[in-house]
Design an enzyme around this catalytic site. Structure first.
Site, PDB file in Angstrom:
ATOM      1  CD  GLN A  72      31.488  26.896  39.347  1.00 21.83           C
ATOM      2  OE1 GLN A  72      32.175  26.172  38.650  1.00 21.83           O
ATOM      3  NE2 GLN A  72      30.559  26.417  40.178  1.00 21.83           N
ATOM      4  CB  CYS A 102      36.381  21.394  40.613  1.00 22.33           C
ATOM      5  SG  CYS A 102      37.199  20.410  39.334  1.00 22.33           S
ATOM      6  CE  LYS A 141      27.704  21.873  41.868  1.00 29.23           C
ATOM      7  NZ  LYS A 141      28.635  20.931  41.323  1.00 29.23           N
ATOM      8  CG  ASN A 204      25.049  18.862  41.993  1.00 34.89           C
ATOM      9  OD1 ASN A 204      26.272  18.910  41.961  1.00 34.89           O
ATOM     10  ND2 ASN A 204      24.349  18.414  40.963  1.00 34.89           N
ATOM     11  N   GLY A 205      23.595  16.074  42.895  1.00 33.54           N
ATOM     12  CA  GLY A 205      24.184  14.742  42.954  1.00 33.54           C
ATOM     13  C   GLY A 205      23.165  13.646  42.709  1.00 33.54           C
ATOM     14  NE  ARG A 229      27.827  12.761  37.167  1.00 33.03           N
ATOM     15  CZ  ARG A 229      28.180  11.778  37.978  1.00 33.03           C
ATOM     16  NH1 ARG A 229      28.972  10.811  37.539  1.00 33.03           N
ATOM     17  NH2 ARG A 229      27.752  11.736  39.225  1.00 33.03           N
TER      18      ARG A 229
END
Length: 330
Positions: A72, A102, A141, A204-205, A229
């Site tokens: 990435q 990000c 992403k 995602n999340g 995470r």
């Protein structure tokens, strides 16, 4: 089966998120052993790659046992992104991923990461530059948008697909949310249900349990999900989710021996890849997660994070084995 270019992934793949200072080869190796289907490097600055910065170059290290694996990159300059894509091409990962998600200030201030969400035209130009610079599949992403009032993921998905992006992972928060508040996957579901969208869409999340993973899989109808995470210090999350999908049953949590073995392997591989000193120091941030919730562990954690000798650290792991030989994890 899910396809990204020539990469064939299993039905509803589980992806390991690219996480700064976490998703390095030793950590990825553990996650691969425990069921991650596709993984990514830590994000790499295009400017750093071009300057030949050592830390950026090290992040290009990939190993055959990890495959399929993506590298990435991020940046806000078209020329730098094209050139860095050419550099990435030389180490032959399976794909190149672009970080437009990000939220960290030092990245956003450079007009990179989630900063690009304010300027979709720039996002498209940067993506075109990467596609031009590589022969590999290019994926992206990103997030829902800059803030609640500027959610633009529908436009972003269509425009990225139109220029040749082959898969899109969406973190279901805005940049303004950072990592706080609730993620809202309904926006990702809307993208997936758009009849124009044919590329795989990954969510995602907040996926932190097998139960939630199955709920979101059934509710939102996506092609797969990315876990970040929840995998830190707990690579077993991938196996647990897959087992739950198949059987509806929860695997028992990893016992003390499994945790010790994982932490030891992580340390050993970190020292092999980074050198003994750096491997020992950078491993310290992981011990809390490997032994989270273990009663009376503070004394041993203190020893692990203050000792500088590989030999002594292995002895400490043996001490932990002895001390917790009858410990039951519920």
């Amino acid at each position: 089966m899910v396809k990204i270019g020539n990469i064939e992934l299993p039905d509803f793949p589980l992806l390991l998120a690219p996480m700064e200072d976490v998703s390095d080869p030793p950590f990825r190796r553990l996650c691969k052993q425990h069921g991650a289907d596709l993984m990514y490097s830590e994000f790499i600055s295009s400017e750093g790659l071009i300057r030949d910065a050592m830390k950026s170059r090290m992040k290009l290290d990939i190993f055959d046992y990890e495959r399929p694996v993506g590298i990435q990159i991020f940046g806000g300059d078209e020329e730098a992104m094209e050139l860095s894509a050419k550099i990435v091409d030389t180490v032959q990962p399976d794909l190149v991923d672009i970080n437009f998600g990000c939220p960290v200030k030092k990245v956003v201030c450079k007009g990179a990461g989630a900063g690009v969400l304010k300027d979709v035209d720039l996002m498209v130009r940067l993506t075109k530059a990467v596609i031009k610079g590589t022969s590999l599949p290019v994926t992206v992403k990103t997030r829902l948008g800059w803030d609640e009032n500027s959610i633009n993921i529908d436009e972003v998905a269509e425009r990225l697909q139109d220029i040749g992006v082959q898969a899109l992972t969406i973190h279901a928060r805005t940049r303004a949310q950072m990592y706080k508040g609730h993620s809202d996957w309904s926006h990702i579901q809307r993208v997936k249900e758009n009849p124009r969208i044919t590329m795989p869409i990954f969510g995602n999340g907040d996926i932190d349990s097998p139960q939630k993973a199955l709920e979101y899989k059934n509710k939102y109808g996506l092609d797969g999900m990315m876990i970040g995470r929840a995998a830190i210090g707990y690579p077993w999350i991938f196996d647990e989710i897959k087992h739950y999908f198949k059987t509806g049953e929860l695997l028992p949590p990893p016992d003390m021996e499994a945790r010790i073995q994982a932490a030891q392997n992580h340390l050993t591989w970190s020292m092999e890849w980074k050198g003994e000193r750096v491997g020992i120091v950078e491993m310290r941030r992981h011990y809390t997660n490997y032994f989270k919730g273990i009663h009376n562990f503070k004394e041993y954690r203190q020893k692990l994070v203050t000792n500088d000798s590989a030999e002594e650290l292995m002895k400490i792991f043996d001490e932990i084995r002895d001390a917790y030989s009858d410990y039951q994890i519920v």
